[in-house]
Design a protein around this motif. Structure first.
Motif, PDB file in Angstrom:
ATOM      1  N   MET A   1     -10.751  -7.171  -6.745  1.00 41.48           N
ATOM      2  CA  MET A   1     -11.001  -8.522  -7.436  1.00 41.48           C
ATOM      3  C   MET A   1     -11.467  -9.331  -6.065  1.00 41.48           C
ATOM      4  SD  MET A   1     -11.371 -10.356  -9.741  1.00 41.48           S
ATOM      5  CE  MET A   1     -10.971 -11.844 -10.700  1.00 41.48           C
ATOM      6  N   THR A   2     -10.633  -9.184  -4.886  1.00 38.61           N
ATOM      7  CA  THR A   2     -10.761  -9.829  -3.604  1.00 38.61           C
ATOM      8  C   THR A   2     -12.240  -9.660  -3.324  1.00 38.61           C
ATOM      9  OG1 THR A   2      -9.786  -8.066  -2.390  1.00 38.61           O
ATOM     10  CG2 THR A   2      -8.392  -9.988  -3.087  1.00 38.61           C
ATOM     11  N   ASP A   3     -12.837  -8.361  -3.290  1.00 37.60           N
ATOM     12  CA  ASP A   3     -14.081  -8.219  -2.708  1.00 37.60           C
ATOM     13  C   ASP A   3     -15.103  -9.051  -3.715  1.00 37.60           C
ATOM     14  OD1 ASP A   3     -13.262  -6.314  -1.078  1.00 37.60           O
ATOM     15  OD2 ASP A   3     -13.522  -4.694  -2.527  1.00 37.60           O
ATOM     16  N   LEU A   4     -14.931  -9.323  -4.948  1.00 40.30           N
ATOM     17  CA  LEU A   4     -15.878 -10.057  -5.730  1.00 40.30           C
ATOM     18  C   LEU A   4     -15.663 -11.504  -5.321  1.00 40.30           C
ATOM     19  CD1 LEU A   4     -18.011 -10.121  -8.009  1.00 40.30           C
ATOM     20  CD2 LEU A   4     -16.035 -10.463  -9.560  1.00 40.30           C
ATOM     21  N   LEU A   5     -14.571 -12.002  -4.869  1.00 37.41           N
ATOM     22  CA  LEU A   5     -14.389 -13.299  -4.476  1.00 37.41           C
ATOM     23  C   LEU A   5     -14.943 -13.776  -3.086  1.00 37.41           C
ATOM     24  CD1 LEU A   5     -10.894 -14.140  -5.927  1.00 37.41           C
ATOM     25  CD2 LEU A   5     -12.825 -14.947  -6.694  1.00 37.41           C
ATOM     26  N   SER A   6     -14.877 -12.802  -2.257  1.00 38.81           N
ATOM     27  CA  SER A   6     -15.618 -12.826  -0.900  1.00 38.81           C
ATOM     28  C   SER A   6     -16.943 -12.858  -0.908  1.00 38.81           C
ATOM     29  CB  SER A   6     -14.965 -11.861   0.003  1.00 38.81           C
ATOM     30  OG  SER A   6     -15.165 -10.460  -0.368  1.00 38.81           O
ATOM     31  N   TRP A   7     -17.470 -11.874  -1.933  1.00 35.44           N
ATOM     32  CA  TRP A   7     -18.972 -11.796  -2.025  1.00 35.44           C
ATOM     33  C   TRP A   7     -19.451 -13.170  -2.490  1.00 35.44           C
ATOM     34  CZ3 TRP A   7     -22.585 -12.466  -6.016  1.00 35.44           C
ATOM     35  CH2 TRP A   7     -23.935 -11.514  -5.673  1.00 35.44           C
ATOM     36  N   PHE A   8     -18.831 -14.029  -3.474  1.00 28.57           N
ATOM     37  CA  PHE A   8     -19.340 -15.163  -4.134  1.00 28.57           C
ATOM     38  C   PHE A   8     -19.042 -16.355  -3.031  1.00 28.57           C
ATOM     39  CE2 PHE A   8     -19.449 -13.576  -8.326  1.00 28.57           C
ATOM     40  CZ  PHE A   8     -20.554 -13.841  -8.449  1.00 28.57           C
ATOM     41  N   SER A   9     -18.062 -16.239  -1.888  1.00 29.84           N
ATOM     42  CA  SER A   9     -17.727 -17.159  -1.144  1.00 29.84           C
ATOM     43  C   SER A   9     -18.611 -17.679  -0.091  1.00 29.84           C
ATOM     44  CB  SER A   9     -16.236 -17.089  -0.559  1.00 29.84           C
ATOM     45  OG  SER A   9     -16.219 -16.082   0.121  1.00 29.84           O
ATOM     46  N   ALA A  10     -19.457 -16.540   0.131  1.00 33.04           N
ATOM     47  CA  ALA A  10     -20.662 -16.687   1.310  1.00 33.04           C
ATOM     48  C   ALA A  10     -21.685 -17.545   0.969  1.00 33.04           C
ATOM     49  CB  ALA A  10     -21.126 -15.366   1.429  1.00 33.04           C
ATOM     50  N   PRO A  11     -22.052 -18.794   1.711  1.00 32.64           N
ATOM     51  CA  PRO A  11     -22.972 -19.792   1.137  1.00 32.64           C
ATOM     52  C   PRO A  11     -24.162 -19.155   1.045  1.00 32.64           C
ATOM     53  CG  PRO A  11     -21.487 -20.383   3.118  1.00 32.64           C
ATOM     54  CD  PRO A  11     -21.115 -18.871   2.976  1.00 32.64           C
ATOM     55  N   ALA A  12     -24.469 -18.302   1.598  1.00 37.79           N
ATOM     56  CA  ALA A  12     -25.909 -17.559   1.252  1.00 37.79           C
ATOM     57  C   ALA A  12     -26.164 -16.996   0.026  1.00 37.79           C
ATOM     58  CB  ALA A  12     -26.311 -16.593   2.432  1.00 37.79           C
ATOM     59  N   ARG A  13     -25.050 -16.668  -0.581  1.00 37.61           N
ATOM     60  CA  ARG A  13     -25.112 -16.258  -2.123  1.00 37.61           C
ATOM     61  C   ARG A  13     -24.728 -17.287  -3.260  1.00 37.61           C
ATOM     62  NH1 ARG A  13     -22.068 -11.745   0.588  1.00 37.61           N
ATOM     63  NH2 ARG A  13     -23.443 -10.056   0.747  1.00 37.61           N
ATOM     64  N   ARG A  14     -24.037 -18.323  -2.858  1.00 37.08           N
ATOM     65  CA  ARG A  14     -23.643 -19.326  -3.687  1.00 37.08           C
ATOM     66  C   ARG A  14     -25.068 -20.353  -3.938  1.00 37.08           C
ATOM     67  NH1 ARG A  14     -18.434 -22.254  -1.478  1.00 37.08           N
ATOM     68  NH2 ARG A  14     -19.505 -21.708   0.222  1.00 37.08           N
ATOM     69  N   ARG A  15     -25.718 -20.531  -3.096  1.00 40.11           N
ATOM     70  CA  ARG A  15     -26.875 -21.517  -3.186  1.00 40.11           C
ATOM     71  C   ARG A  15     -27.959 -20.812  -4.438  1.00 40.11           C
ATOM     72  NH1 ARG A  15     -27.112 -21.962   2.659  1.00 40.11           N
ATOM     73  NH2 ARG A  15     -25.798 -23.743   3.302  1.00 40.11           N
ATOM     74  N   PRO A  16     -28.330 -19.899  -4.162  1.00 41.51           N
ATOM     75  CA  PRO A  16     -29.326 -19.178  -5.441  1.00 41.51           C
ATOM     76  C   PRO A  16     -28.480 -19.334  -6.705  1.00 41.51           C
ATOM     77  CG  PRO A  16     -29.373 -17.757  -3.617  1.00 41.51           C
ATOM     78  CD  PRO A  16     -28.232 -18.756  -3.144  1.00 41.51           C
ATOM     79  N   LEU A  17     -27.345 -18.960  -6.758  1.00 46.08           N
ATOM     80  CA  LEU A  17     -26.472 -19.059  -7.959  1.00 46.08           C
ATOM     81  C   LEU A  17     -26.456 -20.562  -8.505  1.00 46.08           C
ATOM     82  CD1 LEU A  17     -24.836 -17.531 -10.058  1.00 46.08           C
ATOM     83  CD2 LEU A  17     -23.037 -18.016  -8.800  1.00 46.08           C
ATOM     84  N   LEU A  18     -26.076 -21.378  -7.635  1.00 46.15           N
ATOM     85  CA  LEU A  18     -26.105 -22.774  -7.958  1.00 46.15           C
ATOM     86  C   LEU A  18     -27.462 -23.532  -8.461  1.00 46.15           C
ATOM     87  CD1 LEU A  18     -24.301 -25.336  -8.263  1.00 46.15           C
ATOM     88  CD2 LEU A  18     -25.193 -25.773  -5.801  1.00 46.15           C
ATOM     89  N   ARG A  19     -28.620 -23.108  -7.841  1.00 45.34           N
ATOM     90  CA  ARG A  19     -29.846 -23.297  -8.182  1.00 45.34           C
ATOM     91  C   ARG A  19     -30.181 -22.718  -9.564  1.00 45.34           C
ATOM     92  NH1 ARG A  19     -32.248 -22.032  -2.275  1.00 45.34           N
ATOM     93  NH2 ARG A  19     -31.796 -24.165  -1.367  1.00 45.34           N
ATOM     94  N   ALA A  20     -29.706 -21.498  -9.806  1.00 42.23           N
ATOM     95  CA  ALA A  20     -30.078 -21.231 -11.189  1.00 42.23           C
ATOM     96  C   ALA A  20     -29.323 -21.753 -12.383  1.00 42.23           C
ATOM     97  CB  ALA A  20     -29.791 -19.441 -11.072  1.00 42.23           C
ATOM     98  N   LEU A  21     -28.154 -22.368 -11.991  1.00 39.34           N
ATOM     99  CA  LEU A  21     -27.408 -22.831 -13.002  1.00 39.34           C
ATOM    100  C   LEU A  21     -27.994 -24.067 -13.121  1.00 39.34           C
ATOM    101  CD1 LEU A  21     -23.831 -22.181 -11.875  1.00 39.34           C
ATOM    102  CD2 LEU A  21     -25.041 -21.142 -13.859  1.00 39.34           C
ATOM    103  N   VAL A  22     -28.600 -24.880 -12.101  1.00 38.08           N
ATOM    104  CA  VAL A  22     -29.017 -26.163 -12.339  1.00 38.08           C
ATOM    105  C   VAL A  22     -30.275 -26.016 -13.321  1.00 38.08           C
ATOM    106  CG1 VAL A  22     -30.120 -28.244 -11.017  1.00 38.08           C
ATOM    107  CG2 VAL A  22     -27.841 -27.441 -10.609  1.00 38.08           C
TER     108      VAL A  22
END
Length: 183
Positions: A1-22
């Motif tokens: 579970m911590t690996d998944l949280l650390s994977w999403f916490s990287a800003p380079a991975r969050r931006r595309p996800l945020l753009r896809a949600l918007v």
């Protein structure tokens, strides 16, 4: 579970996800608006007779609550195997009369094939009585400019109002206009 949280916490991975949600939210809003416009543009037009009730809502303003003549249907118009049940989805076969008003020819549990001069309107059973049943179409509320609801209510006391409804091929219906009958 911590690996998944650390994977999403990287800003380079969050931006595309945020753009896809918007983008998904924007596409949803555009899809709802487009479906409404497509219903008006591509839909089959029918005219229904109704009597208005003019309630006021402090949050929403003036609207006219509409009670259609086809909302109260005799049980003889039911074409199902058993009796209609409350909250059951039904399909009303409408036929246009000589006065250009559409009336209910029959009520079916599945969508019937509409012939020439006919349309199918989806509704729901609200109440079942001994010799009749009541229907709802999600077309019972029509918002009007502030102060004009009372004018429509007064006109509806003299003659039933004429409601122009557009029914899309995929079953969605929307009110295009409400006008006083001229007699």
């Amino acid at each position: 579970m911590t690996d998944l949280l650390s994977w999403f916490s990287a800003p380079a991975r969050r931006r595309p996800l945020l753009r896809a949600l918007v983008a998904a939210q924007v596409l949803y809003v555009l899809g709802v608006a487009g479906a409404g416009y497509a219903t008006t543009a591509l839909g089959q037009r029918v005219i229904l007779a109704t009597t208005p009730i003019d309630p006021k809502d402090l949050l929403y303003g003036d609207f006219v609550r509409l009670h259609y003549a086809i909302s109260a249907t005799p049980l003889s118009a039911w074409h199902g195997s058993g009796a209609p049940q409350r909250r059951q989805a039904v399909f009303v076969l409408l036929a246009t009369g000589a006065d250009s008003l559409s009336t209910a020819v029959g009520v079916y549990p599945q969508a019937p094939k509409a012939g020439a001069g006919q349309a199918v309107l989806r509704g729901w059973v609200t109440d079942v009585y001994r010799g009749s049943f009541a229907l709802r179409f999600n077309l019972e509320r029509y918002y009007v400019p502030e102060g004009s609801g009372l004018r429509l209510e007064k006109a509806g006391r003299l003659h039933p109002l004429r409601v122009r409804v557009s029914i899309a091929p995929w079953g969605q219906a929307r009110i295009t206009s409400v006008e006083a009958a001229t007699k």
